[in-house]
Design a protein around this motif. Structure first.
Motif, PDB file in Angstrom:
ATOM      1  N   SER A  79      32.966  66.290  36.657  1.00 53.10           N
ATOM      2  CA  SER A  79      31.650  66.718  37.480  1.00 53.10           C
ATOM      3  C   SER A  79      31.755  65.984  38.631  1.00 53.10           C
ATOM      4  CB  SER A  79      30.359  66.403  36.847  1.00 53.10           C
ATOM      5  OG  SER A  79      30.173  66.981  35.572  1.00 53.10           O
ATOM      6  N   GLU A  80      32.165  64.744  38.840  1.00 51.25           N
ATOM      7  CA  GLU A  80      32.390  63.746  39.960  1.00 51.25           C
ATOM      8  C   GLU A  80      33.631  64.467  40.947  1.00 51.25           C
ATOM      9  OE1 GLU A  80      33.000  60.017  38.696  1.00 51.25           O
ATOM     10  OE2 GLU A  80      30.935  59.337  38.516  1.00 51.25           O
ATOM     11  N   ASN A  81      34.609  64.817  40.392  1.00 47.63           N
ATOM     12  CA  ASN A  81      35.658  65.594  40.944  1.00 47.63           C
ATOM     13  C   ASN A  81      35.111  66.994  41.747  1.00 47.63           C
ATOM     14  OD1 ASN A  81      37.216  63.484  40.221  1.00 47.63           O
ATOM     15  ND2 ASN A  81      38.314  64.901  38.640  1.00 47.63           N
ATOM     16  N   VAL A  82      34.335  67.592  40.898  1.00 45.96           N
ATOM     17  CA  VAL A  82      33.721  68.940  41.611  1.00 45.96           C
ATOM     18  C   VAL A  82      32.929  68.467  42.927  1.00 45.96           C
ATOM     19  CG1 VAL A  82      31.954  70.763  41.436  1.00 45.96           C
ATOM     20  CG2 VAL A  82      33.617  70.164  39.607  1.00 45.96           C
ATOM     21  N   GLU A  83      32.218  67.515  42.934  1.00 41.42           N
ATOM     22  CA  GLU A  83      31.163  67.189  43.873  1.00 41.42           C
ATOM     23  C   GLU A  83      32.254  66.573  45.088  1.00 41.42           C
ATOM     24  OE1 GLU A  83      27.193  64.320  44.861  1.00 41.42           O
ATOM     25  OE2 GLU A  83      28.634  63.986  42.936  1.00 41.42           O
ATOM     26  N   VAL A  84      33.293  65.816  44.549  1.00 37.83           N
ATOM     27  CA  VAL A  84      34.284  65.121  45.563  1.00 37.83           C
ATOM     28  C   VAL A  84      34.846  66.350  46.464  1.00 37.83           C
ATOM     29  CG1 VAL A  84      36.322  63.768  45.964  1.00 37.83           C
ATOM     30  CG2 VAL A  84      34.301  62.979  44.565  1.00 37.83           C
ATOM     31  N   GLU A  85      35.439  67.266  45.646  1.00 35.59           N
ATOM     32  CA  GLU A  85      36.276  68.119  46.175  1.00 35.59           C
ATOM     33  C   GLU A  85      35.430  69.168  47.049  1.00 35.59           C
ATOM     34  OE1 GLU A  85      39.342  68.512  46.207  1.00 35.59           O
ATOM     35  OE2 GLU A  85      39.820  67.051  44.664  1.00 35.59           O
ATOM     36  N   VAL A  86      34.150  69.522  46.717  1.00 36.51           N
ATOM     37  CA  VAL A  86      33.218  70.376  47.578  1.00 36.51           C
ATOM     38  C   VAL A  86      33.085  69.566  49.108  1.00 36.51           C
ATOM     39  CG1 VAL A  86      31.052  71.679  47.776  1.00 36.51           C
ATOM     40  CG2 VAL A  86      32.228  71.682  45.734  1.00 36.51           C
TER      41      VAL A  86
END
Length: 416
Positions: free
Chosen positions: A49-56
């Motif tokens: 979930s953190e990776n999703v936010e970081v990539e966006v």
């Protein structure tokens, strides 16, 4: 047969303990394994979930940089970031799909919010890439609304994720409590089985001791009869023939004195054999009940003149088995001899009573007394009290001993 039964009972006790240990160990291993799996799953959920936010967020930064610098190559990095974000969303969906059975309610909402997040990211990527292909130089209001929608949807997703993790942990705790409850129930059942098996083992041990006492009693009776019919008859014959010879050799004083000596010796030997026979198998109990036998025993001790013995049986009624009567009679005799020989007592009391189904023999003397704690020391039981205690316990009874130097001795024997 009884020794085999004891062996099988001990085997059953060990089997119950091993079975409980197996269930407890398996439960602990299962709980540890499930807890580890769920913890690892939650860590992955939070991490992805953190990776999703970081990539966006990275895609948004690169998009701003591309617009400011008017670098068309920046859109390659933007697409790469959004593709990674969607990849992480797909991994989250795979994890959610594996846990449908664990938390079905939260899982449905979680998958819904995850699907909305994925749709939002795809829509945002489509708008950005569409703006690139049409060579749009600035963000319009549609893209801004799409990014704000993503932030809103992702915030809702994070709340859903937190609820999902909380419910998963709650269900894990319930499973642990249920497992602990099951282990506790198994423990109670195991303890109940062990208690029954131990009770069976104790009964078997008591039966062995009881059988041993019966065999001992029969053997004592047999030996007493053999002594009476064999050695006793021979000694009586020796005494009778010596008296006949005395009459025939009445003129020979020297031979007559020797024959008188032989007669006295035979009488002494016959008396000693009679005492041995009585100790082996008290004949008095064949003629009288336990109360009358103890009364005569006390009267015999009083006739010696060295000690006064009082006997009280006013609260006793009913009958006992012959083996128990023999045991009580012998114990009373041993206690009186101990008081006379070892305790230097001049007064003793014996009280025989019955309370419901319990027979109680209370004995007290005013002798020198001794330290009860020293009775258990090896080689220090000179009065045979340990033997008395063992005999009483062999029939399921128990003894209470009280004594101290200068305060006499008291013993209370109780059995069913």
């Amino acid at each position: 047969m009884l020794s085999k039964k004891n062996f099988h009972t001990k085997q059953k006790v060990i089997s119950v303990l091993l079975l409980f240990s197996f269930f407890a160990f398996a439960g602990i291993i299962y709980t540890f394994r499930i807890s580890s799996i769920i913890d690892a799953r939650h860590i992955k959920l939070v991490e992805y979930s953190e990776n999703v936010e970081v990539e966006v967020f990275n895609g948004r930064i690169q998009m701003d940089d591309g617009l400011i610098q008017k670098d068309s190559l920046a859109y390659i990095g933007i697409k790469k970031s959004f593709d990674k974000a969607i990849l992480y969303v797909n991994r989250l969906a795979e994890i959610a799909n594996k846990t449908k059975r664990d938390v079905p309610d939260s899982n449905q909402i979680f998958e819904q919010k995850l699907s909305e997040t994925k749709t939002s990211i795809e829509h945002l990527e489509q708008l950005i890439m569409s703006g690139h292909y049409h060579k749009r130089q600035s963000l319009d209001s549609t893209m801004l609304r799409a990014y704000l929608d993503f932030n809103r949807i992702f915030t809702e997703y994070e709340k859903t994720l937190q609820n999902y993790i909380n419910e998963s942990n709650s269900r894990l705790k319930k499973k642990i409590f249920l497992l602990l409850g099951a282990i506790f129930v198994i423990l109670l059942v195991s303890l109940l089985l062990i208690a029954r098996l131990m009770d069976s083992l104790m009964k078997a041990d008591r039966q062995i001791l009881s059988n041993t006492m019966d065999v001992e009693q029969r053997e004592r009776r047999r030996i007493a009869m053999d002594l009476h019919d064999g050695l006793g008859a021979i000694l009586s014959s020796v005494g009778m023939y010596s008296k006949i010879l005395e009459k025939e050799l009445i003129d020979n004083k020297h031979a007559g004195e020797k024959l008188k000596h032989i007669t006295n010796l035979s009488n002494q030997a016959l008396q000693a054999v009679g005492e041995i026979i009585n100790n082996l198998n008290p004949s008095i109990l064949n003629r009288y009940n336990i109360v009358e036998s103890l009364e005569k025993l006390c009267a015999k001790m009083n006739s010696i003149g060295k000690m006064t013995v009082e006997f009280d049986s006013s609260q006793f009624s009913g009958e006992m088995t012959k083996s128990k009567e023999v045991m009580l009679y012998r114990i009373s005799g041993e206690l009186l001899n101990n008081s006379l020989k070892h305790a230097n007592a001049d007064h003793a009391t014996i009280k025989l009573s019955r309370i419901r189904s319990h027979v109680i023999l209370s004995y007290h003397d005013n002798g020198v007394g001794f330290e009860i704690s020293k009775l258990a020391m090896h080689g220090n039981d000179k009065m045979g009290l340990s033997n008395i205690v063992e005999r009483v316990e062999s029939i399921g009874g128990h003894c209470v001993l009280e004594s101290s130097p200068g305060n006499g001795f008291t013993i209370k024997i109780e059995f069913n």
